[in-house]
Design a protein around this motif. Structure first.
Motif, PDB file in Angstrom:
ATOM      1  N   PHE A  83      -3.505  14.354  -2.331  1.00  0.00           N
ATOM      2  CA  PHE A  83      -2.863  13.048  -2.157  1.00  0.00           C
ATOM      3  C   PHE A  83      -3.515  12.324  -0.994  1.00  0.00           C
ATOM      4  CE2 PHE A  83       0.684  10.854   0.184  1.00  0.00           C
ATOM      5  CZ  PHE A  83       0.674   9.713  -0.606  1.00  0.00           C
ATOM      6  N   GLU A  84      -3.968  11.128  -1.257  1.00  0.00           N
ATOM      7  CA  GLU A  84      -4.673  10.347  -0.236  1.00  0.00           C
ATOM      8  C   GLU A  84      -3.936   9.037   0.007  1.00  0.00           C
ATOM      9  OE1 GLU A  84      -6.668   7.340  -0.518  1.00  0.00           O
ATOM     10  OE2 GLU A  84      -7.102   7.525   1.628  1.00  0.00           O
ATOM     11  N   HIS A  85      -3.619   8.765   1.267  1.00  0.00           N
ATOM     12  CA  HIS A  85      -2.930   7.511   1.591  1.00  0.00           C
ATOM     13  C   HIS A  85      -3.583   6.855   2.811  1.00  0.00           C
ATOM     14  CE1 HIS A  85      -0.348   9.392   4.860  1.00  0.00           C
ATOM     15  NE2 HIS A  85      -0.829  10.438   4.240  1.00  0.00           N
ATOM     16  N   GLY A  86      -4.898   6.931   2.857  1.00  0.00           N
ATOM     17  CA  GLY A  86      -5.623   6.344   3.987  1.00  0.00           C
ATOM     18  C   GLY A  86      -5.486   4.839   4.073  1.00  0.00           C
ATOM     19  N   GLN A 107       0.817  -1.207   0.000  1.00  0.00           N
ATOM     20  CA  GLN A 107       0.000   0.000   0.000  1.00  0.00           C
ATOM     21  C   GLN A 107       0.856   1.265   0.000  1.00  0.00           C
ATOM     22  OE1 GLN A 107      -3.239   0.368  -0.449  1.00  0.00           O
ATOM     23  NE2 GLN A 107      -3.452  -1.838  -0.692  1.00  0.00           N
ATOM     24  N   GLN A 108       1.998   1.212   0.703  1.00  0.00           N
ATOM     25  CA  GLN A 108       2.889   2.367   0.695  1.00  0.00           C
ATOM     26  C   GLN A 108       3.517   2.556  -0.682  1.00  0.00           C
ATOM     27  OE1 GLN A 108       5.442   1.442   4.058  1.00  0.00           O
ATOM     28  NE2 GLN A 108       4.307   2.846   5.384  1.00  0.00           N
ATOM     29  N   GLY A 109       3.800   1.445  -1.373  1.00  0.00           N
ATOM     30  CA  GLY A 109       4.302   1.542  -2.738  1.00  0.00           C
ATOM     31  C   GLY A 109       3.285   2.189  -3.657  1.00  0.00           C
ATOM     32  N   ARG A 110       2.048   1.766  -3.533  1.00  0.00           N
ATOM     33  CA  ARG A 110       0.988   2.358  -4.363  1.00  0.00           C
ATOM     34  C   ARG A 110       0.750   3.820  -3.979  1.00  0.00           C
ATOM     35  NH1 ARG A 110      -1.047  -1.870  -7.150  1.00  0.00           N
ATOM     36  NH2 ARG A 110      -0.621  -3.917  -6.228  1.00  0.00           N
ATOM     37  N   ALA A 111       0.944   4.137  -2.699  1.00  0.00           N
ATOM     38  CA  ALA A 111       0.818   5.531  -2.262  1.00  0.00           C
ATOM     39  C   ALA A 111       1.912   6.397  -2.888  1.00  0.00           C
ATOM     40  CB  ALA A 111       0.877   5.605  -0.739  1.00  0.00           C
ATOM     41  N   CYS A 112       3.122   5.843  -3.002  1.00  0.00           N
ATOM     42  CA  CYS A 112       4.211   6.578  -3.661  1.00  0.00           C
ATOM     43  C   CYS A 112       3.843   6.898  -5.104  1.00  0.00           C
ATOM     44  CB  CYS A 112       5.503   5.751  -3.629  1.00  0.00           C
ATOM     45  SG  CYS A 112       6.459   5.908  -2.107  1.00  0.00           S
ATOM     46  N   LYS A 113       3.238   5.936  -5.782  1.00  0.00           N
ATOM     47  CA  LYS A 113       2.845   6.171  -7.167  1.00  0.00           C
ATOM     48  C   LYS A 113       1.727   7.208  -7.255  1.00  0.00           C
ATOM     49  CE  LYS A 113       4.328   1.760  -9.127  1.00  0.00           C
ATOM     50  NZ  LYS A 113       3.963   0.619  -9.987  1.00  0.00           N
ATOM     51  N   ARG A 114       0.802   7.164  -6.303  1.00  0.00           N
ATOM     52  CA  ARG A 114      -0.258   8.184  -6.289  1.00  0.00           C
ATOM     53  C   ARG A 114       0.325   9.565  -5.985  1.00  0.00           C
ATOM     54  NH1 ARG A 114      -3.168   4.064  -3.615  1.00  0.00           N
ATOM     55  NH2 ARG A 114      -2.766   5.039  -1.585  1.00  0.00           N
ATOM     56  N   SER A 127      -2.861   2.972   3.333  1.00  0.00           N
ATOM     57  CA  SER A 127      -1.599   2.609   3.975  1.00  0.00           C
ATOM     58  C   SER A 127      -1.621   2.946   5.462  1.00  0.00           C
ATOM     59  CB  SER A 127      -0.421   3.307   3.279  1.00  0.00           C
ATOM     60  OG  SER A 127      -0.588   4.702   3.276  1.00  0.00           O
ATOM     61  N   GLU A 128      -2.314   4.019   5.835  1.00  0.00           N
ATOM     62  CA  GLU A 128      -2.438   4.346   7.259  1.00  0.00           C
ATOM     63  C   GLU A 128      -3.201   3.256   8.001  1.00  0.00           C
ATOM     64  OE1 GLU A 128      -4.295   8.179   7.030  1.00  0.00           O
ATOM     65  OE2 GLU A 128      -2.419   9.220   7.484  1.00  0.00           O
ATOM     66  N   GLN A 129      -4.268   2.761   7.397  1.00  0.00           N
ATOM     67  CA  GLN A 129      -5.033   1.682   8.023  1.00  0.00           C
ATOM     68  C   GLN A 129      -4.203   0.406   8.093  1.00  0.00           C
ATOM     69  OE1 GLN A 129      -8.141   1.754   9.511  1.00  0.00           O
ATOM     70  NE2 GLN A 129      -7.466  -0.293  10.158  1.00  0.00           N
ATOM     71  N   ALA A 130      -3.435   0.135   7.049  1.00  0.00           N
ATOM     72  CA  ALA A 130      -2.570  -1.056   7.053  1.00  0.00           C
ATOM     73  C   ALA A 130      -1.526  -0.965   8.157  1.00  0.00           C
ATOM     74  CB  ALA A 130      -1.893  -1.215   5.690  1.00  0.00           C
TER      75      ALA A 130
END
Length: 748
Positions: free
Chosen positions: A306-309, A288-295, A311-314
């Motif tokens: 930018f939303e990384h909710g 999820q953090q990898g996908r957040a980097c791409k986002r 990865s925060e939940q993970a």
């Protein structure tokens, strides 16, 4: 509809090749418009050739730097074009001049990458000058300066467009490079997540090789972003937007160190916690953090939220899983749980960094925000770089000698076989002959396939659209397609430039007469390039594999020493630390690149060397992961007198790594380090003498990480011994190449 159009235009603007292609389009269109306005369509060909050479010489810089580079480029172009014009009627003078100039220009590339680019473009313009003369009957009678003036004029026209564009949109390339960096970081995180997959019998080694290769791409993206920022910071340190990108760069560096970290052997974690969900939680969080980097990369380009909710939940799920395991109070899990907790803290900090990357203005400025300047500081420094490469052991020297000889042979062949349209032989040789066999083989194949496709397409287009104006428009479109695809899709680029040649030359002659000579010349030029790279001082990667591996080990040792120094004096991301960290990753990436090139070489040159090299890459990258984890934990422990033995033992490890690197570089026998490893492990396995508290827990984590590093002594020494035992290299291989392997890129 207007909102949709605006969004589409914004996405088009974010493409890294859009600006480049648009500049080329404007330049080609201007050249065509001028030639039609003057009613001299023949003017378009030398103008086109000058534009192409100028665009190929373009390097990233601020507008002042681009003006300086353009002036140097135009001077080189003018000298080269006039020299060709003057020497063309005398082949016995022209031939040695061609070889000498090719050798000199390639050697100048050792000074810096921008000079290498300009030198290569100057050689290309020289061949374009020959082709242009040949199109005028092979004579230079009349005004000898006329055609060089048109070629240089085309180059100056594109250069002016480039300078103006750079002045208007100086920071757009920085934004694109930063987005590319976070995309590569995201892919690295996603690959790293696969190592936590809780399955038995997984081929972990192949995944580690894939991870090491992706690490090379991340390092390349980091270096590119750093260079772009550095060139624009000169004289603009107070720029708020540039400082924002500098903070983004430092955040990316920290993320890279944390994601590179390895806190425990993954096989041991998988075996112990196979029936629990903690490894699945780690895997999901990293993914999820990898996908957040791409986002985040996309958000930077499009200026979107930018939303990384996820990865925060993970992260919260991982913390809950670790709390549950601690509640089981299983004494056998204690060392593993410490590592899992350290991993959790590391990933939590990484999550914080991701959050701050979207709003870097809120991040406090780094105390030491200096960047290392790799440019030569004086003429003496530049000459020293060239002098160090004037040896048969230097890949730059080998390439210069190889290319100059290939061009000399090609010049002889074109006079022996068919002088008409023969200069395409030299152009093909120039484009196909690369510094190593793997790259030459790849470009040779792509050049031939692209040329065939381009000839077929060009024949069809000039047959279907005989109107000169339509053919001019096709030429412009083909030129844009060439520059949009030349780095990633060389077959398409070659087909496009071949189409441009046919449609352009068809307006001043018969383009159909060019089809067969172009095909034959391409085959001859490709054959000459292939034979040259195979027989003239062949740069087989296996011959320098041991030196590249030794450099990777030596740079890891320096990284370890800097980490220990940071523990002794306190966490401080100063230039010395960042330089050591970046050099270690650069060396790891260089080793991965050499092995990738080896896979393109003939089987009997690579098979066993490549196998041993990949084994060394796996253990070397594993070591780098443990070092990164140790570096990521800086600041968690306050140094005390009790830690003196710990740090002294860490330096002993660094000493052993240095010895291994020295012996591997010179192919001396590698000593058995089992006893030394056991002694060091005994030091790191000692329990803290005081009562358990938070400080001792942190100290134990540091000991555990140093224990993992010490355990790599024997695997690395065994892998180094296998590499050192390979057959002795050819004479002249050993000295002088360390300076040009591109390992110590020094781009902190």
């Amino acid at each position: 509809m207007s909102a949709s159009l605006s969004h589409s235009l914004r996405r088009l603007w974010t493409l890294d090749k859009f600006a480049y292609s648009f500049r080329v389009f404007v330049a080609f269109s201007g050249a065509i418009a001028l030639s039609w306005y003057q009613d001299q369509i023949a003017l378009a060909i030398p103008l086109f050739l000058g534009i192409i050479a100028s665009a190929l010489s373009e390097t990233d810089d601020n507008w002042e730097g681009r003006v300086r580079a353009l002036l140097v480029t135009l001077i080189c172009f003018a000298v080269a074009s006039l020299s060709v014009e003057l020497l063309f009627p005398w082949p016995w003078l022209f031939a040695p001049g061609l070889a000498l100039s090719a050798f000199t220009f390639i050697m100048l590339g050792a000074v810096e990458q921008r000079y290498a680019t300009i030198a290569s473009a100057t050689l290309i313009l020289s061949v374009y000058s020959m082709i242009n003369i040949e199109q005028h009957g092979g004579t230079t009678d009349g005004d000898f300066w006329h055609q060089p003036l048109l070629l240089v004029g085309g180059a100056a026209w594109y250069g002016a467009i480039s300078v103006i564009w750079c002045a208007l949109f100086s920071r757009q390339p920085v934004k694109q490079s930063m987005a590319q960096l976070y995309r590569e970081l995201g892919e690295y995180l996603i690959i790293k997540a696969t190592l936590f997959e809780p399955l038995r019998g997984v081929d972990v080694e192949s995944r580690r090789v894939a991870l090491a290769r992706q690490n090379g791409r991340v390092v390349t993206a980091l270096n590119q972003a750093k260079e772009m920022i550095f060139r624009r910071l000169e004289g603009q340190r107070g720029s708020r937007k540039l400082n924002r990108y500098l903070r983004l760069y430092f955040i990316a560096q920290d993320i890279h160190e944390r994601v590179s970290a390895s806190h425990y052997p993954y096989s041991a974690l998988a075996e112990t916690f196979f029936h629990h969900d903690v490894l699945f939680r780690c895997q999901r969080l990293l993914d999820q953090q990898g996908r957040a980097c791409k986002r985040l990369a996309k958000a930077l380009l499009l200026r979107q939220p930018f939303e990384h909710g996820q990865s925060e939940q993970a992260l919260e799920d991982l913390r809950a899983s670790i709390v549950y395991l601690r509640a089981q109070r299983n004494p056998e899990w204690t060392p593993l749980l410490r590592s899992l907790q350290a991993l959790g803290r590391n990933l939590a900090t990484l999550e914080d960094q991701l959050s701050s990357a979207h709003n870097p203005d809120a991040v406090a400025d780094q105390k030491d925000a200096s960047l290392f300047d790799r440019s030569p500081r004086s003429f003496k420094d530049a000459w020293e770089r060239v002098r160090l490469n004037l040896t048969p052991g230097s890949p730059t020297f080998r390439h210069a000698l190889r290319l100059s000889t290939a061009l000399l042979v090609g010049y002889g062949v074109l006079h022996l076989v068919h002088p008409t349209q023969g200069y395409w032989i030299l152009l093909t040789t120039l484009f196909v002959c690369r510094p190593n066999f793997g790259a030459t083989r790849r470009f040779l194949y792509q050049r031939i396939v692209g040329t065939v496709l381009g000839l077929v397409l060009g024949w069809a287009l000039i047959s279907l659209f005989p109107d000169p104006l339509v053919q001019s428009l096709i030429s412009v479109v083909a030129g844009v397609i060439f520059f949009a695809n030349r780095e990633k899709h060389y077959v398409i680029a070659t087909a496009a430039i071949t189409t441009l040649v046919l449609t352009s030359f068809n307006q001043v002659g018969d383009g159909f007469d060019l089809i067969l000579p172009r095909l034959i010349d391409t085959l001859i030029g490709a054959l000459i390039a292939g034979l040259a790279v195979f027989f003239i001082l062949p740069d087989w990667q296996g011959r320098r594999l041991h030196r590249v591996a030794a450099s990777a080990l030596a740079n890891s040792s320096r990284y370890l020493r800097e980490i220990v120094h940071q523990y002794e004096t306190g966490k401080q991301d100063d230039l010395a630390y960042r330089l050591a960290r970046r050099n270690a990753h650069n060396a790891d990436a260089a080793l991965s690149t050499v092995l990738a090139n080896m896979l393109q070489e003939p089987g009997h040159y690579r098979k066993k060397d490549a196998d041993e090299g990949f084994r060394f890459l796996v253990v070397s990258h594993t070591l780098l992961g443990y070092l990164s984890a140790l570096g990521a934990q800086r600041g968690t422990l306050t140094a005390s007198e009790a830690d003196a033995e710990l740090y002294a033992a860490a330096r002993r490890i660094a000493d052993r790594f240095d010895e291994l690197a020295d012996h591997l570089a010179t192919r001396q026998p590698i000593a058995d380090l089992k006893a030394e490893q056991s002694a060091l492990m005994a030091i790191f396995e000692q329990e803290p003498t005081s009562a358990q508290d938070d400080a001792d827990d942190e100290r134990r984590l540091v000991q555990t990480q140093l224990l993992h590093i010490s355990r790599q002594l024997v695997p690395i020494s065994e892998a180094a011994a296998r590499l050192a035992a390979r057959p002795v290299e050819a004479p002249g291989e050993g000295k002088g190449s360390e300076e040009v392997d591109g390992i110590a890129a020094k781009s902190a």
